[in-house]
Design a protein around this motif. Sequence first.
Motif, short mmCIF file in Angstrom:
data_model
loop_
_atom_site.label_atom_id
_atom_site.label_comp_id
_atom_site.label_asym_id
_atom_site.label_seq_id
_atom_site.Cartn_x
_atom_site.Cartn_y
_atom_site.Cartn_z
N ASP A 1 9.54 -5.32 3.60
CA ASP A 1 8.56 -5.61 4.70
C ASP A 1 7.99 -7.01 4.18
O ASP A 1 7.06 -6.99 3.58
N HIS B 1 5.40 2.54 3.60
CA HIS B 1 6.99 2.92 3.83
C HIS B 1 7.37 3.67 3.06
O HIS B 1 8.36 4.66 2.97
N GLY C 1 0.88 -1.03 0.24
CA GLY C 1 0.03 -0.17 -0.04
C GLY C 1 1.01 1.17 -0.02
O GLY C 1 0.37 2.22 0.11
N PHE D 1 11.27 -9.29 -6.21
CA PHE D 1 12.46 -8.74 -5.72
C PHE D 1 13.60 -9.53 -6.13
O PHE D 1 14.70 -9.52 -5.84
N GLN E 1 -3.89 -8.84 0.32
CA GLN E 1 -3.87 -9.77 -0.08
C GLN E 1 -4.89 -11.02 0.72
O GLN E 1 -5.34 -11.82 0.14
N ASP F 1 6.69 -4.60 -6.38
CA ASP F 1 5.82 -5.38 -5.78
C ASP F 1 5.53 -6.43 -6.86
O ASP F 1 5.10 -5.74 -8.29
C1 LIG Z 1 3.79 -6.84 3.93
S1 LIG Z 1 3.35 -6.20 2.56
C2 LIG Z 1 4.22 -4.59 2.37
C3 LIG Z 1 3.37 -3.51 2.93
C4 LIG Z 1 4.15 -2.14 2.57
N1 LIG Z 1 5.23 -2.02 3.41
C5 LIG Z 1 3.13 -1.03 2.98
O1 LIG Z 1 3.26 -0.19 3.88
O2 LIG Z 1 1.83 -1.22 2.47
C6 LIG Z 1 4.32 -7.19 1.41
C7 LIG Z 1 4.16 -6.88 -0.18
O3 LIG Z 1 5.34 -7.30 -0.88
C8 LIG Z 1 4.90 -7.90 -2.06
N2 LIG Z 1 5.92 -8.94 -2.11
C9 LIG Z 1 6.03 -10.31 -1.13
N3 LIG Z 1 7.28 -10.78 -1.73
C10 LIG Z 1 7.64 -10.29 -2.98
C11 LIG Z 1 8.61 -10.59 -3.86
N4 LIG Z 1 9.16 -11.62 -3.77
N5 LIG Z 1 8.75 -9.73 -4.96
C12 LIG Z 1 7.77 -8.57 -5.22
N6 LIG Z 1 7.11 -8.43 -4.04
C13 LIG Z 1 6.79 -9.06 -3.12
C14 LIG Z 1 3.35 -8.64 -1.85
O4 LIG Z 1 2.89 -8.68 -2.76
C15 LIG Z 1 2.91 -7.36 -0.71
O5 LIG Z 1 2.20 -6.45 -1.44
#
Ligand SMILES: C[S@@+](CC[C@H](N)C(=O)[O-])C[C@H]1O[C@@H](n2cnc3c(N)ncnc32)[C@H](O)[C@@H]1O
Length: 298
Positions: A95, A34, A31, A74, A102, A52
Amino acid sequence: MEYHNPVLLHPTVDGLNIKPDGIYVDVTFGGGGHSKEILRRLGPNGKLFAFDQDEDALANALPDERFTLINENFRFIKRFLRFHGVKGVDGILADLGVSSHQFDVPERGFSTRFDAELDMRMSQKNDLSAYRVVNEYEEQDLRRVFFDYGELKNAPLLSRTIVEAREHRPIKTTDELKDVLAKFLPERIRNKVLAQIYQAIRIEVNQEMDVLKEFIEQSLEILNPGGRFSVISYHSLEDRLVKRFIKNGMFEGEPERDFFGNFSVPYKTIGKLIVPNDAEIKINNRARSAKLRIAEKI
Ligand SMILES: C[S@@+](CC[C@H](N)C(=O)[O-])C[C@H]1O[C@@H](n2cnc3c(N)ncnc32)[C@H](O)[C@@H]1O
């Protein structure tokens, strides 16, 4: 409904020790909580790249010319930054895990609260889904998934039960999976065991451990000396990898000693492990298992 409420917002961004003209990366945009805070602290010449893999996160892209959102995994951080002409960065924030979005959209299949098709893919481009893991994996592979990623001692029995049930018909939904595994889910421990089963399948579907390792290794290559690494993890398997790499520069074993008998390590640990306080957990229950580690590249 709110897309995601950022966890440990200030300590995580503080950990980056932002230089106004620096280049930063938020590899888990979600969202954008950060990312917004990073942009707030950057000057007009600073840059923020965010990743993302979930297409849904693109709708949250921030209208700021210092900001670029990359809809990729990533695990390819180095490749995509190079594509954007970036070879070195001053800080990387992760994070890890799943966003509230999700988790809260039933059709994504991440939550045991809803009866939905087995999915759990963070990226819509991913071929592997929870359906395929549950219905197509060999018994010994299912056992490995439950044992390694769910830390479930009865992994062999769970796997056997699934394999026997799917011989009659495929297991398509959350409720069908719960029915098949009902005898392992007595009321007293039901939610805990279901969470472990779901965590295991999710980690496998998204290849989270391999992805995390590749990301951690590439981050070290990309960070400039003095650059910061600020990572929030949500379960012990992730935290163990982050902790070991920050301490030793490797996931297993001990680093080699140099000529003088000193360990040669790539990072200096900054501060102690940070966890959310009771007040944060009270307003955001999803923060409860968060662990933040901060390191500086030597
Ligand atoms: C915990 S949330 C992060 C929330 C964010 N820090 C915020 O303040 O809104 C994790 C996010 O990272 C993405 N994500 C998780 N693993 C990923 C990866 N390997 N590559 C890219 N995005 C990833 C997920 O789709 C999700 O939207």
